[in-house]
Design an enzyme around this catalytic site. Structure first.
Site, PDB file in Angstrom:
ATOM      1  N   TYR A 132       0.827  -1.210   0.000  1.00 20.01           N
ATOM      2  CA  TYR A 132       0.000   0.000   0.000  1.00 20.01           C
ATOM      3  C   TYR A 132       0.865   1.266   0.000  1.00 20.01           C
ATOM      4  CZ  TYR A 132      -4.033  -2.963   1.144  1.00 20.01           C
ATOM      5  OH  TYR A 132      -5.013  -3.913   1.125  1.00 20.01           O
ATOM      6  N   LYS A 151       3.012 -15.360   2.364  1.00 25.47           N
ATOM      7  CA  LYS A 151       2.861 -16.108   1.108  1.00 25.47           C
ATOM      8  C   LYS A 151       4.281 -16.472   0.668  1.00 25.47           C
ATOM      9  CE  LYS A 151       0.427 -17.610  -2.404  1.00 25.47           C
ATOM     10  NZ  LYS A 151      -0.413 -18.820  -2.281  1.00 25.47           N
ATOM     11  N   ASP A 187      -3.523 -17.919   1.851  1.00 21.98           N
ATOM     12  CA  ASP A 187      -4.706 -18.544   1.237  1.00 21.98           C
ATOM     13  C   ASP A 187      -5.298 -19.597   2.168  1.00 21.98           C
ATOM     14  OD1 ASP A 187      -2.247 -19.688   0.752  1.00 21.98           O
ATOM     15  OD2 ASP A 187      -2.723 -20.430  -1.242  1.00 21.98           O
ATOM     16  N   ASP A 233      -5.321  -6.446   6.073  1.00 26.59           N
ATOM     17  CA  ASP A 233      -6.507  -5.696   5.665  1.00 26.59           C
ATOM     18  C   ASP A 233      -7.613  -6.679   5.290  1.00 26.59           C
ATOM     19  OD1 ASP A 233      -8.190  -3.743   4.747  1.00 26.59           O
ATOM     20  OD2 ASP A 233      -7.055  -3.273   2.937  1.00 26.59           O
ATOM     21  N   ASP A 243     -11.036  -8.128   7.862  1.00 19.54           N
ATOM     22  CA  ASP A 243     -12.442  -7.979   7.465  1.00 19.54           C
ATOM     23  C   ASP A 243     -13.139  -9.338   7.447  1.00 19.54           C
ATOM     24  OD1 ASP A 243     -12.393  -5.287   7.260  1.00 19.54           O
ATOM     25  OD2 ASP A 243     -12.899  -5.180   5.129  1.00 19.54           O
TER      26      ASP A 243
END
Ligand code: NAD
Length: 357
Positions: A142, A191, A224, A248, A252
């Site tokens: 980001y 990852k 994942d 992020d 959620d």
């Protein structure tokens, strides 16, 4: 002890929910012999209307001079068409930056008495869950370099993810401190089968934790798989540490699993003990001013401030168990109402929690 708390009520339901949290803090102060001083400061749309900017300089100065900061929420229809740098959300980004906050901690807690609100099967959540996601907040993709170009007549765009060892170490410290006060188990999400930043992340988290927090057991999980496990077996999680983008998305997802946005709080911390504590929901302009907003997320945010900024753990526990008793007795605001419960206003909910303390 005396604590100075800067309160940024903001917009929409912000002022109502901050009111509820302040009532609870005052009650806790009486019970445990603390003095909380509150200074109300403008941010977001309210600040734009009065001062022409979403974050006046004096708000920043007074937050930096306080012991900690409680925020309601910012934003609303009225300011939706403002230029990007004048929007209420800019105030939020600005105060996080000014306070040097690089971590975001979001506990997604499902209270056993609200298990029916979860979209997951009852047997998966009947004993309650609490997934605490510690998200790196100021680095990663980001904030990396980005751009657009054209190649062989086709437009393209690119973003970059970059993490340094010190950035990873400081977020690992915050996660380990939390884990060491809880289950002493930390799951680091990355990852690493694909990304170089993730391989550095994984190595750094393990080395730092082993050196500074040998009591914390660190395991790795690919992002994942984590997304899948949160809905398949949510009780396996306690404290999770991850990068900005993965945090992020996963926070959620975890919030959704609890089924009640009005119940979830978050904190942002940097190097010192001063933090920014807030509900995860927004300013809910659709219900503002009606005294129906659930104040519990903000009350929990205030409770986290007591524990994490002021080391007042008994006071934190008292608030959490008061909320639990109120819920167990069947009191509900509209957003968490279900059959055979009693619906109450937001201010009454805050009063009921005070009465339990
Ligand atoms: P929202 O979280 O404000 O509302 C989503 C839904 O949840 C609405 O139906 C709302 O009524 C309900 N809700 C939220 N909090 C509640 C509570 N405490 N009790 C009962 N119901 C509650 O999200 P949104 O509608 O997407 O955004 C509204 C405004 O808030 C926008 O301007 C957005 O930019 C802003 N926002 C601010 C923050 C923040 O200040 N941290 C975060 C998210 C959104």
């Amino acid at each position: 002890m005396n604590y100075r708390i800067a309160v940024l009520p903001g917009d929409g339901i912000g002022p109502e929910i901050c009111d509820g949290a302040i009532k609870v803090l005052k009650k806790i102060g009486q019970k445990f012999g603390h003095e909380f001083e509150f200074e109300f400061l403008p941010i977001g749309g309210a600040a734009i209307d009065k001062y022409g900017t979403p974050l006046p300089d004096f708000t920043v100065e007074k937050c930096l001079a306080s012991d900690s900061v409680l925020l309601g929420a910012v934003g609303g229809y009225k300011w939706d068409n403002m230029p990007v740098d004048k929007r209420p959300e800019k105030g939020l980004l600005g105060i996080r930056k000014a306070m040097g906050l690089y971590s975001n901690i979001r506990p997604a807690k499902l209270w056993p008495s609200l298990a029916q609100a979860s979209p997951l099967k009852h047997e998966l959540v009947k004993d309650g869950i609490e997934i605490i996601i510690v998200r790196e907040l100021t680095g990663g993709i980001y904030f990396g370099e980005r751009g657009r170009g054209e190649e062989n007549g086709a437009a393209y765009a690119w973003d970059t993810e970059k993490y340094s060892v010190p950035e990873i170490e400081r977020i690992t410290r915050i996660a380990c401190e939390l884990a060491s006060k809880r289950s002493k188990k930390l799951i680091s999400v990355d990852k690493a089968n694909v990304l170089e930043t993730s391989r550095l992340w994984r190595k750094t988290v393990h080395e730092y934790a082993a050196k500074h927090f040998p009591e914390v057991e660190v395991t790795d999980m690919l992002v994942d798989n984590t997304a899948m496990q949160i809905v398949k077996n949510p009780t396996q999680f306690d404290v999770v540490v991850t990068s900005n983008m993965f945090g992020d998305i996963l926070s959620d997802e975890a919030a959704q699993v609890t089924g009640s946005i009005g119940m979830l709080a978050s904190s942002s911390l940097g190097d010192g003990t001063r933090g920014l504590y807030e509900p995860i929901h927004g300013s809910a302009p659709d219900i503002a001013g009606q005294d129906i907003a659930n104040p519990i997320a903000t009350i929990l945010a205030a409770a986290m401030m007591l524990r994490d900024s002021f080391s007042l753990t008994a006071e934190y526990n008292e608030i959490v168990s008061a909320i639990e008793r109120v819920l167990d007795k069947g009191w509900r605001t509209a957003d968490i109402y279900s059959e055979n419960c009693t619906k109450v206003s937001g201010s009454r909910m805050a009063q009921l929690i005070c009465d339990e303390i």
